[in-house]
Design a protein around this motif. Sequence first.
Motif, PDB file in Angstrom:
ATOM      1  N   GLN A 517       0.847  -1.191   0.000  1.00 12.28           N
ATOM      2  CA  GLN A 517       0.000   0.000   0.000  1.00 12.28           C
ATOM      3  C   GLN A 517       0.890   1.252   0.000  1.00 12.28           C
ATOM      4  O   GLN A 517       0.571   2.255  -0.639  1.00 12.28           O
ATOM      5  CB  GLN A 517      -0.895  -0.015   1.233  1.00 12.28           C
ATOM      6  CG  GLN A 517      -1.773   1.212   1.371  1.00 12.28           C
ATOM      7  CD  GLN A 517      -2.592   1.166   2.649  1.00 12.28           C
ATOM      8  OE1 GLN A 517      -2.349   0.335   3.516  1.00 12.28           O
ATOM      9  NE2 GLN A 517      -3.553   2.040   2.771  1.00 12.28           N
ATOM     10  N   THR A 519       3.738   3.033  -1.407  1.00  7.64           N
ATOM     11  CA  THR A 519       4.576   2.960  -2.591  1.00  7.64           C
ATOM     12  C   THR A 519       5.959   3.524  -2.294  1.00  7.64           C
ATOM     13  O   THR A 519       6.108   4.454  -1.490  1.00  7.64           O
ATOM     14  CB  THR A 519       3.954   3.761  -3.743  1.00  7.64           C
ATOM     15  OG1 THR A 519       3.760   5.112  -3.330  1.00  7.64           O
ATOM     16  CG2 THR A 519       2.620   3.162  -4.141  1.00  7.64           C
ATOM     17  N   GLN A 579       1.489   3.698  -7.746  1.00  4.41           N
ATOM     18  CA  GLN A 579       1.123   2.347  -7.366  1.00  4.41           C
ATOM     19  C   GLN A 579       1.153   1.408  -8.575  1.00  4.41           C
ATOM     20  O   GLN A 579       1.556   0.246  -8.465  1.00  4.41           O
ATOM     21  CB  GLN A 579      -0.264   2.344  -6.724  1.00  4.41           C
ATOM     22  CG  GLN A 579      -0.494   1.144  -5.816  1.00  4.41           C
ATOM     23  CD  GLN A 579      -1.464   1.485  -4.707  1.00  4.41           C
ATOM     24  OE1 GLN A 579      -2.439   2.173  -4.939  1.00  4.41           O
ATOM     25  NE2 GLN A 579      -1.218   0.997  -3.510  1.00  4.41           N
ATOM     26  N   THR A 582       4.691   0.263  -9.037  1.00  4.05           N
ATOM     27  CA  THR A 582       5.107  -0.803  -8.128  1.00  4.05           C
ATOM     28  C   THR A 582       4.493  -2.144  -8.535  1.00  4.05           C
ATOM     29  O   THR A 582       5.111  -3.193  -8.347  1.00  4.05           O
ATOM     30  CB  THR A 582       4.711  -0.465  -6.676  1.00  4.05           C
ATOM     31  OG1 THR A 582       3.286  -0.367  -6.570  1.00  4.05           O
ATOM     32  CG2 THR A 582       5.337   0.837  -6.232  1.00  4.05           C
ATOM     33  N   ALA A 599      -2.964  -3.344  -2.736  1.00  6.79           N
ATOM     34  CA  ALA A 599      -2.147  -2.900  -3.863  1.00  6.79           C
ATOM     35  C   ALA A 599      -2.892  -1.984  -4.823  1.00  6.79           C
ATOM     36  O   ALA A 599      -2.264  -1.366  -5.684  1.00  6.79           O
ATOM     37  CB  ALA A 599      -1.627  -4.120  -4.627  1.00  6.79           C
ATOM     38  N   SER A 602      -4.872   3.092  -4.319  1.00  2.96           N
ATOM     39  CA  SER A 602      -4.723   4.463  -4.818  1.00  2.96           C
ATOM     40  C   SER A 602      -5.113   4.623  -6.281  1.00  2.96           C
ATOM     41  O   SER A 602      -4.840   5.667  -6.858  1.00  2.96           O
ATOM     42  CB  SER A 602      -3.262   4.920  -4.631  1.00  2.96           C
ATOM     43  OG  SER A 602      -2.951   5.015  -3.267  1.00  2.96           O
TER      44      SER A 602
END
Length: 680
Positions: A517, A519, A579, A582, A599, A602
């Motif tokens: 969560q 990043t 996000q 990632t 994950a 956002s």
Amino acid sequence: MSEQSPSPRAGAEGASAGAGAAPQAQAAGPMRPPARRGPMGGGPMGMGAPAEKASNFGPSARRLLGRLRGERIAIVLVTALGAASVLLTVIGPKLLGDATNIVFAGFIGRQFAHVPAGTTRAEVIAGLRHQGQGQLADVLRTARFTPGQGIDFTALAHLLMWVLLLYVAAAVFGWVQGWVMNGVVARTTFALRRDVEEKIHRLPLAYFDRMPRGELLSRVTNDIDNVQQSLQQTMSQLLQSLLTVVGVLVMMFWTSWLLALSALVTIPLTLVVTQQIAKRSQARFVAQWRHTGQLNAQIEEAFTGHSLVKVFGRHREVEARFTAKNDELYDASFGAQFISGIIMPAMMFVGNLIYAVIAVVGGLMITTGSLSLGSVQAFIQYSRQFTQPLTQLGSMANLLQSGVASAERVFELLDADEQEPDDVDAVSLPGVTGRIAFEDVAFAYTPDRPLIRALNLVAEPGQTVAIVGPTGAGKTTLVNLMMRFYDPDSGRITLDGIDTRRLRRQELRDVMGMVLQDTWLFAGTIRDNIAYGRPDASPDDILGAARAAYVDRFVHSLPDGYDTVLEDEGANVSAGEKQLLTIARAFLSRPSVLILDEATSSVDTRTEVLVQQAMNALRAGRTSFVIAHRLSTIRDADLILVMEHGDIVEQGTHDSLLEAGGAYHRLYQSQFAGAAVDEV
């Protein structure tokens, strides 16, 4: 935010947790337990100071000097160069004294130009005694004059040329010594930074949970810089001063043992004054650097959460806390600098006493004829050369104390308990299928607050296991244990039947991928940030991962595409885009076990649907753990675990858990049953 009025510290901590993290308010008292933190959190931002240790100057100074052992050859060379420089320097006043004697002898010789030619010096002195001028005769007894002959400028020029050559050679030796010593200090500091960097990678995650980030940064930057500066400014000068004291003492005794003893009378006074002042200033230097670390932690926290501080209008409280801590730092710094600064004036006072004693005693010795004018002049120079290094040692005392105080803080970091090393009989993972099992696992961040008790769980290869529950239930802790950020207190966790404690941590983490969560992006190109998941990836692999995670959709709108350089922590892209980056990084690493911690928190709803589809493809054939608050994202999970207070209270599929009408049903209803209203 939390209830009532959150402190600025709480707001800053919430902001520092990363995009999408729920800010957590903290009271002014103890920090929240690490159980409520993500596995890659930046560390608590509270003002809790590290345990204060009493000043331990001697052992810390010896330990700091002990780090110079690897530079023995260079230090021997430095000592030899310093000795040569000092030797040439201390010979200078002796030669200048001889030059003074030549001038004085020429002056006296001119005064007796009226005596008959051939009259010797002894006859002139005897004549003076016969005339009742015995004191003048005693003075002239040490003057090597020739009656009627003036100053021997040829001998004087040769002597001054030698003095010039000596001083030039001494300066060259001193310059080379300083150059070599700078290399010694630079290499020693380099090794210290390297050891600190390696130490940080061996520390357990619990250390970073306890240590404020700004405090840690202060130790690895400010304190090491201060150690380097202190060594650089004192080592060469300290050695030079000590050698000068020894060399000058030898020359003083050679010139006149009586004057030398007169000068040495003040040395005990010097030592007592220095010791008493240094004793009182060292504790203040320790406090100075402790307050510096705490102030850095406070500034880092406030700047990280600057937007939240502004939103809640708490800037005045932040300013007040800063002012209070800055005042403490000012008081400690002022006290340390003021007290240690007394040393130099005290040394100058002692030096002036030595000068006065030598001037009086030396004058008397000239009048008695026991010492020449040039010798007294040389001795006065020696007295200055003797007191100057003592004064320099006094002025270096504050630098030394400050440097050792910083070294103590660095050594505390180097001495911190490390994580348990990998098993010496560690086994290697064959082909990983991804079966994860928790067997009677118990764990607590602090012994008095158990979090997980006798937890049993099996995730079969290829299964998607969703973990849901309220904040603080232990969801992220499960991930911490799987990744071996922490080890269980009892029970065991197995991967394909092998206890994870028998695996090397790096090998275990190589087969696991994680999307958090919170990043994290570094200052580099978008391409480099994606490739962080697999540095040897080809450009085609990077592009494929970017397309799979829908990064490719927004990259082309950036000025340089995949070569766009991200600013600090990715400030030039949105939270959702960070996000996605990632997620692309996880796609590229292609792990056997995938961990997704909120994950998609956002990204917008439409992008979330697309990313979910991509992650479904990514999860195919891989064991996946999904921590989720939005239950709509885990409807298709093979197994859903509902956690409360560290225990699994329910498990099953989405439909079966809804039918059971338990904890999962209540969570689901709270999200989809509509807005909550108060009962009248």
